[in-house]
Structures are given as C-alpha cells and as structure tokens.
Design a protein around this motif. Structure first.
Motif, mmCIF file in Angstrom:
data_model
loop_
_atom_site.group_PDB
_atom_site.id
_atom_site.type_symbol
_atom_site.label_atom_id
_atom_site.label_comp_id
_atom_site.label_asym_id
_atom_site.label_seq_id
_atom_site.Cartn_x
_atom_site.Cartn_y
_atom_site.Cartn_z
ATOM 1 N N ARG A 242 31.748 49.312 -22.460
ATOM 2 C CA ARG A 242 32.958 50.133 -22.335
ATOM 3 C C ARG A 242 34.090 49.657 -23.238
ATOM 4 N NH1 ARG A 242 30.826 54.627 -20.866
ATOM 5 N NH2 ARG A 242 30.161 54.797 -18.693
ATOM 6 N N ASN A 243 34.180 48.349 -23.468
ATOM 7 C CA ASN A 243 35.234 47.794 -24.328
ATOM 8 C C ASN A 243 34.648 46.700 -25.197
ATOM 9 O OD1 ASN A 243 37.576 49.162 -22.966
ATOM 10 N ND2 ASN A 243 36.886 47.901 -21.247
ATOM 11 N N ARG A 244 35.196 46.528 -26.395
ATOM 12 C CA ARG A 244 34.799 45.394 -27.226
ATOM 13 C C ARG A 244 35.568 44.165 -26.729
ATOM 14 N NH1 ARG A 244 31.117 47.073 -30.250
ATOM 15 N NH2 ARG A 244 31.155 49.092 -31.329
ATOM 16 N N PRO A 245 34.853 43.136 -26.287
ATOM 17 C CA PRO A 245 35.539 41.972 -25.714
ATOM 18 C C PRO A 245 36.447 41.284 -26.717
ATOM 19 C CG PRO A 245 33.174 41.923 -25.242
ATOM 20 C CD PRO A 245 33.391 42.996 -26.257
ATOM 21 N N VAL A 246 37.559 40.798 -26.214
ATOM 22 C CA VAL A 246 38.452 39.947 -26.991
ATOM 23 C C VAL A 246 38.375 38.565 -26.355
ATOM 24 C CG1 VAL A 246 40.812 39.519 -27.730
ATOM 25 C CG2 VAL A 246 39.974 41.878 -27.538
ATOM 26 N N GLY A 247 37.801 37.604 -27.105
ATOM 27 C CA GLY A 247 37.555 36.300 -26.502
ATOM 28 C C GLY A 247 36.370 36.384 -25.551
ATOM 29 N N ASP A 248 36.513 35.769 -24.386
ATOM 30 C CA ASP A 248 35.432 35.775 -23.404
ATOM 31 C C ASP A 248 35.184 37.185 -22.868
ATOM 32 O OD1 ASP A 248 35.301 33.030 -23.689
ATOM 33 O OD2 ASP A 248 36.557 32.619 -21.933
ATOM 34 N N LEU A 249 33.937 37.452 -22.504
ATOM 35 C CA LEU A 249 33.587 38.712 -21.865
ATOM 36 C C LEU A 249 34.326 38.823 -20.537
ATOM 37 C CD1 LEU A 249 31.674 41.206 -22.024
ATOM 38 C CD2 LEU A 249 30.023 39.863 -20.708
ATOM 39 N N GLY B 77 31.427 24.050 -35.670
ATOM 40 C CA GLY B 77 32.645 23.364 -35.256
ATOM 41 C C GLY B 77 32.636 21.870 -35.523
ATOM 42 N N LYS B 78 33.332 21.120 -34.678
ATOM 43 C CA LYS B 78 33.526 19.684 -34.898
ATOM 44 C C LYS B 78 32.222 18.904 -34.806
ATOM 45 C CE LYS B 78 38.350 19.669 -33.319
ATOM 46 N NZ LYS B 78 39.312 19.126 -32.315
ATOM 47 N N ILE B 79 31.309 19.345 -33.948
ATOM 48 C CA ILE B 79 30.026 18.641 -33.843
ATOM 49 C C ILE B 79 29.265 18.768 -35.158
ATOM 50 C CG2 ILE B 79 27.758 18.719 -32.715
ATOM 51 C CD1 ILE B 79 29.200 19.344 -30.104
ATOM 52 N N MET B 80 29.264 19.954 -35.743
ATOM 53 C CA MET B 80 28.607 20.143 -37.031
ATOM 54 C C MET B 80 29.241 19.255 -38.100
ATOM 55 S SD MET B 80 28.005 23.673 -39.203
ATOM 56 C CE MET B 80 29.767 23.995 -39.410
ATOM 57 N N SER C 291 29.765 27.908 -30.858
ATOM 58 C CA SER C 291 31.134 27.488 -30.530
ATOM 59 C C SER C 291 32.175 28.455 -31.060
ATOM 60 C CB SER C 291 31.402 26.083 -31.083
ATOM 61 O OG SER C 291 31.437 26.097 -32.503
ATOM 62 N N THR C 292 31.775 29.387 -31.952
ATOM 63 C CA THR C 292 32.741 30.290 -32.580
ATOM 64 C C THR C 292 32.663 31.727 -32.071
ATOM 65 O OG1 THR C 292 31.304 31.009 -34.408
ATOM 66 C CG2 THR C 292 32.472 28.923 -34.677
ATOM 67 N N TYR C 293 31.654 32.076 -31.277
ATOM 68 C CA TYR C 293 31.406 33.489 -30.985
ATOM 69 C C TYR C 293 32.488 34.144 -30.129
ATOM 70 C CZ TYR C 293 26.690 32.645 -32.808
ATOM 71 O OH TYR C 293 25.621 32.311 -33.595
ATOM 72 N N ASN C 294 33.188 33.370 -29.321
ATOM 73 C CA ASN C 294 34.255 33.937 -28.498
ATOM 74 C C ASN C 294 35.641 33.727 -29.110
ATOM 75 O OD1 ASN C 294 32.654 35.025 -26.437
ATOM 76 N ND2 ASN C 294 32.555 33.071 -25.355
ATOM 77 N N ALA C 295 35.680 33.228 -30.333
ATOM 78 C CA ALA C 295 36.970 32.956 -30.982
ATOM 79 C C ALA C 295 37.718 34.256 -31.247
ATOM 80 C CB ALA C 295 36.759 32.197 -32.281
ATOM 81 N N SER D 162 26.789 36.179 -15.936
ATOM 82 C CA SER D 162 25.916 35.038 -16.211
ATOM 83 C C SER D 162 25.871 34.678 -17.686
ATOM 84 C CB SER D 162 24.499 35.335 -15.709
ATOM 85 O OG SER D 162 24.502 35.587 -14.317
ATOM 86 N N LEU D 163 26.236 35.619 -18.560
ATOM 87 C CA LEU D 163 26.219 35.346 -19.996
ATOM 88 C C LEU D 163 27.133 34.177 -20.350
ATOM 89 C CD1 LEU D 163 24.923 36.491 -22.618
ATOM 90 C CD2 LEU D 163 26.995 37.861 -22.909
ATOM 91 N N SER D 164 28.200 34.003 -19.574
ATOM 92 C CA SER D 164 29.158 32.927 -19.859
ATOM 93 C C SER D 164 28.526 31.545 -19.716
ATOM 94 C CB SER D 164 30.363 33.030 -18.919
ATOM 95 O OG SER D 164 29.974 32.809 -17.577
ATOM 96 N N ARG D 165 27.433 31.437 -18.969
ATOM 97 C CA ARG D 165 26.774 30.138 -18.809
ATOM 98 C C ARG D 165 26.360 29.551 -20.168
ATOM 99 N NH1 ARG D 165 24.781 28.652 -13.920
ATOM 100 N NH2 ARG D 165 22.903 27.720 -14.815
ATOM 101 N N LEU D 166 26.004 30.433 -21.102
ATOM 102 C CA LEU D 166 25.607 29.970 -22.427
ATOM 103 C C LEU D 166 26.769 29.307 -23.165
ATOM 104 C CD1 LEU D 166 23.566 33.104 -23.557
ATOM 105 C CD2 LEU D 166 22.604 30.866 -22.994
#
Length: 341
Positions: free
Chosen positions: A12-19, A228-231, A251-255, A319-323
């Motif tokens: 219904r909406n394109r998420p901004v940040g977290d779903l 990110g920083k780990i890389m 680490s960047t997908y919800n930026a 549950s997607l946020s668990r990832l």
C-alpha cells in the motif's frame, strides 16, 4: 475450492526507513476457477529475505519494484491443491519461485518442478541449503571467491541463511573461516555446530581488534553480506589478490539517506582485490549443479543448518524486521500451513 477465500499481503505504501504497519495490507479475495495449464499451490513456508525490503522501494535494482496495489513478492514452498496441468497432481510439493505473499498462488504448472524426497533431509532444507540461499552461498563462494585450501575466509552475517552455508562450504574446501555475527549464542553456534574456526560478536567486541587476532595472516576472501563499518574493517585487512563476493549490504537497506561507499576504498586497489556483485538469479541455469553438490554434502552430514520458523501468515510483515535486527538464526520463514503428512 472455488468458494474458498484467499488472503494476500498487498503493498500500500513505499516504506520510509523501517517497514511500518499499513505499508502492507492483508486482503481477502475469492479464488477464481483454474484455467488449463494452471495449478493452485497452497503455501507451506513463506521465505523472508532482505531483498523483500528492496522490492518495496522504487529503486533501480535487479528486478522491478513491486507496484503499489500489487501482491508482495516472495519465494516459498507450497503443496498443490488443484491442478489442470498433467505434470503436477494434488499433494505434490513445489518451490513456487517468485510468487505472491499469499495463502494460495495460481501459477502456470509448466514453470514448477516437483521437489524430490531425499533420505533424512527435511522439507525445510529446500528453503535453506537446497534453496535460493544455499545456491547464493555455493555459487558466490565457489564461482567468485574461488577458495583454496589454507586461505582465510571472513563471512559477515555469518549466522544467517547464506553466511552459515558459506562458512561451512569454505571449511569443506580446507579454508580457515571466521564469521561475524551478533550475539554470543550465534557465535557459539558458528563455532560449536557449524565448525567455524572463530566467530566475532560485533555487538560486544571490537571487530577490528578481533579480526587482527583471528586473521593474523590477513584475509583472502571476504564474503560480504552487511556493508558499512564492518565491511570497512574487513577491507582494511585484505591480502593481495583477495576476492570479495558482494552478496548483500543489509545494513543499508532501511537507510533514509544515501550511504557512502567503503571508507578505505583505495585498499581494494592496493590489494588488487576482485570485487564482484552478484544476484543468485544470475546462476539459475546452474542450479541443478549446485543443488546436487549441496545435497551430497547435506546427506553426508557436512552441512548443518537452522530454520527460524515464525508461525502464522498474518505475522509475515512484522517478522521481516528480524532480519534487520539480527534476531534470526539461519533461514527465516513463516509457516503458513502444516507440512503434508
């Protein structure tokens, strides 16, 4: 069956940040009669993957984004409940490929293949080592990483579905394997169950110092899942002529703003590192090759895997946020219906 209702998660909406709640809506619709050549597949397990979040955004990616008002896209394992395709019968279990987040999917039978029954191998293996995540690990490491016995391999998101397979395949190839994961329990699983040589808890350790400790001869292969920083810490310790299969940047997908590239990008030049991004669908024609080898290792007891199962179709979006919070161990799936007896 025609009068039975279906349920589908619709964007219904394109998420901004977290779903967020409301970005996806659970919609109920009637099931239409099948046409010739079609099958009805009832979802058993729905795959939850970082790429689901990419598909929700209107961004340039390897597949077009899911359009507003369309069913959310995802993989899964399903059982055939109706068939008007002679190659599949009710009761057959199939990998539905990229279908909808729905209890039932109506699909062309010719595009589906009945899954084999392998001695001692549970159905959930076809979501992990024998599914897309297993093929991602196999081809990313073997085709791009080209591991050699005695080399040091570092895997980020090492306790996830892909990373856990990468490390074990590297061990089979005779490599020293260091995994990076979040939390003591995950790190313990990596070393005590999956057979990694060492595991770094990025939530409670200095990653750079730990890499110096566990990779005294540097790093030959960085299987990158996080970014990110780990890389940055891993890139700083790469050896000459190292290889870097670039599988994901979770680490960047919800930026909400663009994320800059590696801080020490110049080291990739100085080390003459091969960096190659890849998507598992690139290897689709070679899946039989990968599945045959992974199945052999699995039946020989050389691969350990975990399936993180969430019960209930209605819990899929949350549950997607668990990832992204690093809460899953192994392959994350939603169980939509019971496995056939």
């Amino acid at each position: 069956m025609v009068n039975e209702k279906n349920q589908t998660w619709v964007l219904r909406n394109r998420p901004v940040g977290d779903l967020k709640e409301g970005d996806l809506e659970l919609v109920e619709t009637p099931l239409a009669p099948l046409e010739d050549g079609q099958v009805r597949a009832k979802t058993i397990y729905l795959s939850l993957d970082p790429t689901n979040r990419i598909w929700m955004s209107d961004m340039d990616a390897y597949l077009p984004p899911v359009q507003i008002g369309d069913p959310m896209r995802g993989g899964g394992l399903s059982v055939i409940t109706e068939s008007r395709f002679e190659g599949l019968a009710p009761g057959d279990i199939v990998n539905t490929g990229l279908a909808g987040w729905a209890i039932y999917n109506t699909l062309p039978g010719a595009a589906l293949t009945k899954l084999p029954k392998l001695p001692g191998v549970p159905l959930t293996a076809f979501m992990g080592p024998l599914g897309a995540t297993g093929m991602t690990a196999y081809f990313g490491l073997m085709d791009i990483g080209k591991p050699k016995a005695g080399e040091t391999v570092v895997v980020s998101a090492a306790a996830g579905a892909v990373g856990s397979m990468v490390g074990q395949i590297a061990k089979i190839q005779g490599c020293r394997v260091v995994g990076i994961a979040g939390g003591a329990d995950k790190c313990r699983w990596l070393t005590e169950v999956a057979g990694f040589d060492a595991a770094i808890d990025y939530k409670n350790e200095d990653v750079g110092a730990a890499l110096d400790k566990h990779c005294p001869k540097g790093i030959d292969i960085n299987f990158e899942n996080v970014g990110g920083k780990i890389m940055d810490e891993v890139i700083a310790r790469l050896n000459d002529f190292s290889r870097m299969p670039l599988c994901g940047l979770i680490s960047t997908y919800n930026a909400t703003t663009p994320v800059p590239g590696p801080y020490n990008f110049a080291n990739l030049l100085m080390r003459r590192t091969l960096v190659k991004g890849f998507i598992v669908i690139d290897y689709f024609p070679r899946f039989p090759e990968g599945m045959q080898q992974m199945a052999q290792w699995l039946m020989e007891g050389k691969l350990k895997f975990e399936t993180d199962i969430v019960e209930g179709f209605e819990k899929a979006p949350a549950s997607l946020s668990r990832l992204f919070e690093g809460k899953n161990l192994g392959k994350l799936v939603v169980q939509v219906s019971p496995e056939p007896v």
